[in-house]
Design a protein around this motif. Structure first.
Motif, short mmCIF file in Angstrom:
data_model
loop_
_atom_site.label_atom_id
_atom_site.label_comp_id
_atom_site.label_asym_id
_atom_site.label_seq_id
_atom_site.Cartn_x
_atom_site.Cartn_y
_atom_site.Cartn_z
N GLN A 155 1.01 -1.13 -0.23
CA GLN A 155 -0.06 -0.11 -0.08
C GLN A 155 0.86 1.22 -0.03
O GLN A 155 0.42 2.32 0.11
N GLY A 156 1.99 1.13 -0.02
CA GLY A 156 3.00 2.25 -0.16
C GLY A 156 3.08 3.20 1.20
O GLY A 156 3.45 4.33 1.08
N ALA A 157 2.52 2.64 2.41
CA ALA A 157 2.75 3.47 3.66
C ALA A 157 2.85 2.34 4.69
O ALA A 157 2.26 1.19 4.71
N PRO A 158 3.22 3.13 5.93
CA PRO A 158 3.43 2.29 6.98
C PRO A 158 2.08 1.98 7.62
O PRO A 158 0.88 2.68 7.19
N MET A 159 1.87 0.79 8.45
CA MET A 159 0.88 0.39 9.15
C MET A 159 0.35 1.80 9.90
O MET A 159 0.52 2.42 10.80
N SER A 160 -1.20 2.41 9.50
CA SER A 160 -1.76 3.46 10.11
C SER A 160 -3.42 3.25 10.17
O SER A 160 -3.82 2.30 9.62
N ILE A 161 -3.85 4.26 11.06
CA ILE A 161 -5.27 4.24 11.33
C ILE A 161 -5.82 5.63 11.18
O ILE A 161 -5.15 6.57 10.98
N LEU A 162 -7.21 5.50 10.84
CA LEU A 162 -7.91 6.71 10.39
C LEU A 162 -8.28 7.46 11.80
O LEU A 162 -9.03 6.83 12.37
N LEU A 163 -7.90 8.74 11.81
CA LEU A 163 -8.29 9.41 13.35
C LEU A 163 -9.25 10.61 12.65
O LEU A 163 -9.16 11.20 11.87
N GLY A 164 -10.29 10.75 13.59
CA GLY A 164 -11.12 11.83 13.26
C GLY A 164 -12.52 11.62 14.26
O GLY A 164 -12.57 10.67 15.18
N PRO A 165 -13.60 12.34 14.10
CA PRO A 165 -14.57 12.29 14.89
C PRO A 165 -15.40 11.19 14.61
O PRO A 165 -15.44 10.42 13.63
N GLY A 166 -15.93 10.40 15.75
CA GLY A 166 -16.60 9.17 15.38
C GLY A 166 -16.07 7.95 16.13
O GLY A 166 -16.24 6.85 16.29
N GLY A 216 -10.26 -10.50 5.53
CA GLY A 216 -10.23 -9.41 4.44
C GLY A 216 -11.20 -8.38 4.38
O GLY A 216 -11.29 -7.43 3.40
N VAL A 217 -12.01 -8.15 5.68
CA VAL A 217 -12.73 -7.19 5.72
C VAL A 217 -12.06 -5.79 6.16
O VAL A 217 -11.73 -5.50 7.34
N ASN A 218 -11.79 -4.95 5.34
CA ASN A 218 -10.92 -3.68 5.42
C ASN A 218 -11.77 -2.49 5.72
O ASN A 218 -11.92 -1.83 4.62
N ILE A 219 -12.41 -2.30 6.66
CA ILE A 219 -13.52 -1.31 7.04
C ILE A 219 -12.71 -0.07 7.71
O ILE A 219 -12.19 -0.35 8.88
N PRO A 220 -12.81 1.22 7.44
CA PRO A 220 -12.17 2.14 8.07
C PRO A 220 -12.82 2.36 9.26
O PRO A 220 -13.75 2.17 9.71
N ALA A 221 -11.84 2.93 10.48
CA ALA A 221 -12.51 3.08 11.88
C ALA A 221 -13.79 4.18 11.92
O ALA A 221 -14.43 4.07 12.79
N LEU A 222 -13.75 4.81 10.80
CA LEU A 222 -14.70 6.15 10.83
C LEU A 222 -15.66 5.83 9.97
O LEU A 222 -15.57 5.13 8.91
N ASP A 223 -17.05 6.42 10.22
CA ASP A 223 -18.18 6.15 9.26
C ASP A 223 -17.89 7.33 8.13
O ASP A 223 -18.14 8.44 8.59
N LEU A 224 -17.50 7.09 7.03
CA LEU A 224 -17.25 7.83 5.96
C LEU A 224 -18.62 8.69 5.39
O LEU A 224 -18.46 9.89 4.84
N GLU A 225 -19.79 7.92 5.70
CA GLU A 225 -20.99 8.76 5.17
C GLU A 225 -21.67 9.71 6.37
O GLU A 225 -22.25 10.63 5.99
N GLN A 226 -21.20 9.48 7.73
CA GLN A 226 -21.65 10.45 8.50
C GLN A 226 -21.42 11.84 8.65
O GLN A 226 -20.12 12.11 8.48
N ARG A 250 -22.55 21.22 7.80
CA ARG A 250 -22.48 19.60 7.95
C ARG A 250 -21.72 18.97 7.01
O ARG A 250 -21.74 19.13 5.67
N TYR A 251 -20.67 18.51 7.19
CA TYR A 251 -19.66 17.57 6.42
C TYR A 251 -19.40 16.16 6.87
O TYR A 251 -19.13 16.01 8.04
N PRO A 252 -18.89 15.27 5.95
CA PRO A 252 -18.31 14.13 6.23
C PRO A 252 -16.87 14.21 6.66
O PRO A 252 -16.37 15.13 6.23
N VAL A 253 -16.39 13.12 7.10
CA VAL A 253 -14.92 13.14 7.71
C VAL A 253 -13.91 13.34 6.37
O VAL A 253 -12.71 13.74 6.63
N ASP A 254 -14.53 12.91 5.14
CA ASP A 254 -13.25 12.68 4.29
C ASP A 254 -13.52 13.86 3.35
O ASP A 254 -12.79 13.84 1.94
N GLU A 255 -14.47 15.12 3.52
CA GLU A 255 -14.33 16.06 2.46
C GLU A 255 -13.56 17.24 3.10
O GLU A 255 -13.34 17.53 4.20
N ALA A 256 -12.73 17.71 1.98
CA ALA A 256 -11.91 18.74 2.41
C ALA A 256 -12.39 20.14 2.87
O ALA A 256 -13.54 20.32 2.40
#
Length: 588
Positions: free
Chosen positions: A68-79, A106-116, A167-173
């Motif tokens: 994946q071209g990056a070290p082991m990392s997690i998604l941090l943010g509200p939620g 193989g269930v690779n689900i991000p820690a945060l809800d991307l739609e909330q 109101r914005y989701p966590v992955d919107e700039a």
């Protein structure tokens, strides 16, 4: 140019891959047809070694491995608050909805809800100059915690674009920052962070205030400071998990990160259920609204257990950077060390004492040194306090994990099996435990509790030490031969043990005790002791004072005096005075 790797050999959670180029140490990879999550732990020319964080059953040589071209990392943010995750920060409730009650592969689900969507307040506008640590957006994450989004370390420049409040989701700039080199950086509510990399801070601050837990033996005899580190070693059944649950429920940290590392699933279930029902005494909101649970229980993949402590620490540091005080409970670091031992064996590394890897001490140091009381990049104060349970086999504190842990913690709460079997909880042995923070916290106790707190604490500890010496004599010749002053020490120490140190986690009043009440209890016990010493000096036998029932009466005050009204101690003070006066009058 990167070329694909394929699986060459499989040894439990350790997979050897060959035939490609482009992988680097600590890179995240997807292994096999099901894209299992793994991490590179060794690179040798055209070969690499990967530890897989999921069950490797069904993998076979020739299947593809993609970096994946990056070290082991997690998604941090509200939620994150109020939820339960596995050792690599996948949300277990979402996984249950997708795969059922057992973890799917193989269930690779991000820690945060991307739609909330979150109700975001912006704190910067186009044209503003920003620097690391500046607040650019905030949103209410729960009813008690406001999530603060800060300019990351290493980024400074001018805001060229910023969205309005809304109101914005966590992955919107939300913000675009142009740095001095003309490069544009988009900032969102969420960010990724490598779990093995400590998050930056402005400076470390002196540790000068306690983490108040409401547990008398901890707050009084063996305190831990905010930003400090403590170990709770003890054999099976001694009450490690019970003690950590109490600390998680009642300590005055803003946020609790409870890490179940290799423990039984029913204990994590108990924590999840209890924390959902309990109300936080400070906010009167459900305790889960300021709690994050990370469950990597003993039936989950062993490699993910090794990563789970870094996941928990990274989340704790993330909230620390917002200016919150975080308490991290790790239960238990012994299971984490056992995961290190198993993976080390699979890698065919040279073992050290009891089969643990030679780098066990350095890994423990890397974990505990991330605790601390700091000044954040924003200029606020925050802390991470680490409380790690240790489960030595057979309760042997001389084993490597306990001994190496003692090198990096300054508070040691040694649990005693005999106390636990006698239903004396917390089963912290007052003879083997210690706190090196006590002297540093004296100014805080003097200012916020009273100048008598530390002297009373020292006298209580001295009486317990003296009792231990006398009990060795009692075992040989019996208690009847002891002089009256030594009988008084034994009787007072028994009152301290039963009436003060022993605490009922299920009692409405006794489960949590403020420092003011703790001080008053100590003063009453010592008042009785000093009065009894005066009687004995006049050759009045201790048995006459015991016959008044005053010792038994003082053991009940912990259940009967409300925590919010220390003035209710007046009847007990009067009872002590009356008992002493009665014996005095009878011997006139």
């Amino acid at each position: 140019m990167n070329t694909p790797y394929v699986i060459h050999g499989i040894n439990g959670p350790v997979v050897t891959v060959t035939g490609g180029r482009g992988l680097a140490m600590m890179d995240m990879v997807n292994v096999g047809d099901e894209a299992l999550i793994g991490e590179v732990v060794g690179v040798h020319g055209g070969a690499a070694t990967v530890q897989v964080y999921e069950d490797t059953g069904g993998l076979c040589p020739g299947q593809r491995v993609t970096g994946q071209g990056a070290p082991m990392s997690i998604l941090l943010g509200p939620g994150l608050l109020g939820h339960i995750f596995d050792g690599i920060a996948r949300p277990l409730k979402v996984i249950e909805e997708k795969t059922g009650p057992f973890l799917g592969r193989g269930v690779n689900i991000p820690a945060l809800d991307l739609e909330q969507e979150w109700d975001v307040t912006m704190h910067v506008k186009a044209g503003d100059t920003v620097r690391p640590g500046m607040l650019y957006a905030s949103c209410p994450e729960t009813g008690v915690i406001t999530h603060r989004c800060l300019i990351p370390d290493g980024l400074a420049g001018t805001v060229t674009q910023a969205v309005p409040d809304g109101r914005y989701p966590v992955d919107e700039a939300l913000v675009q920052v142009t740095d001095a080199h003309g490069q544009v950086h988009a900032l969102k509510l969420a960010q990724r962070w490598a779990i093995r990399t400590p998050r930056p801070m402005a400076e470390r601050l002196p540790i000068d205030r306690p983490l108040i837990t409401g547990q008398r033996i901890i707050d009084t005899l063996f305190p831990i400071a905010k930003g400090g580190a403590a170990a709770i070693p003890g054999p099976f059944g001694a009450g490690k998990t019970m003690t950590q649950h109490q600390l998680a429920k009642w300590s005055d940290a803003d946020i609790i990160v409870y890490l179940g590392c290799g423990e039984r699933g029913n204990e994590m279930t108990q924590a999840l259920e209890e924390f959902s029902e309990l109300l936080d005494p400070k906010t009167h909101q459900p305790l889960m609204m300021r709690t994050i649970l990370i469950a990597n229980t003993s039936n989950m993949p062993v490699a993910a257990r090794e990563a789970s402590v870094y996941t928990g620490m990274t989340i704790a540091e993330y909230y620390r950077d917002m200016g919150y005080h975080v308490a991290l409970m790790a239960d238990s670091t012994s299971r984490w060390a056992e995961a290190l031992r198993e993976i080390s064996g699979r890698l065919e590394e040279m073992p050290a004492e009891e089969g643990f890897p030679a780098y066990l001490a350095s890994r423990l140091a890397e974990f505990y040194e991330r605790a601390g009381y700091v000044k954040t990049l924003e200029g606020r104060e925050g802390s991470v306090t680490v409380i790690g349970a240790v489960s030595p086999q057979g309760g042997d504190f001389s084993e490597p994990v306990t001994q190496n842990t003692k090198r990096y913690v300054r508070t040691f709460w040694g649990l005693d099996r005999s106390l636990a079997y006698a239903r004396h909880f917390p089963s912290i042995n007052w003879l083997t435990s210690y706190s090196e923070y006590a002297a540093e916290l004296k100014p805080w106790y003097d200012q916020h509790v009273g100048k008598r707190f530390v002297p009373c604490r020292q006298r209580i500890a001295s009486l317990l030490q003296e009792e231990a010496k006398l009990m060795e004599i009692v075992k040989l010749i019996g208690a009847d031969i002891l002089p009256e002053d030594q009988k008084l020490v034994i009787e007072t120490a028994r009152l301290i043990r039963v009436g003060f140190l022993q605490q009922n986690a299920y009692h409405e009043i006794d489960t949590y005790v403020p420092l003011e009440k703790q001080l008053k209890m100590m003063e009453l016990i010592l008042k009785l002791y000093d009065g009894a010493k005066g009687l004995i000096a006049r050759s009045i036998p201790l048995s006459q004072l015991k016959a008044t029932g005053i010792f038994e009466s003082l053991t009940k005050m912990k259940y009967e005096v409300p925590n919010d009204d220390p003035g209710k101690f007046a009847p007990y003070e009067q009872a002590v005075d009356a008992a002493l006066a009665k014996v005095n009058q009878a011997n006139q």
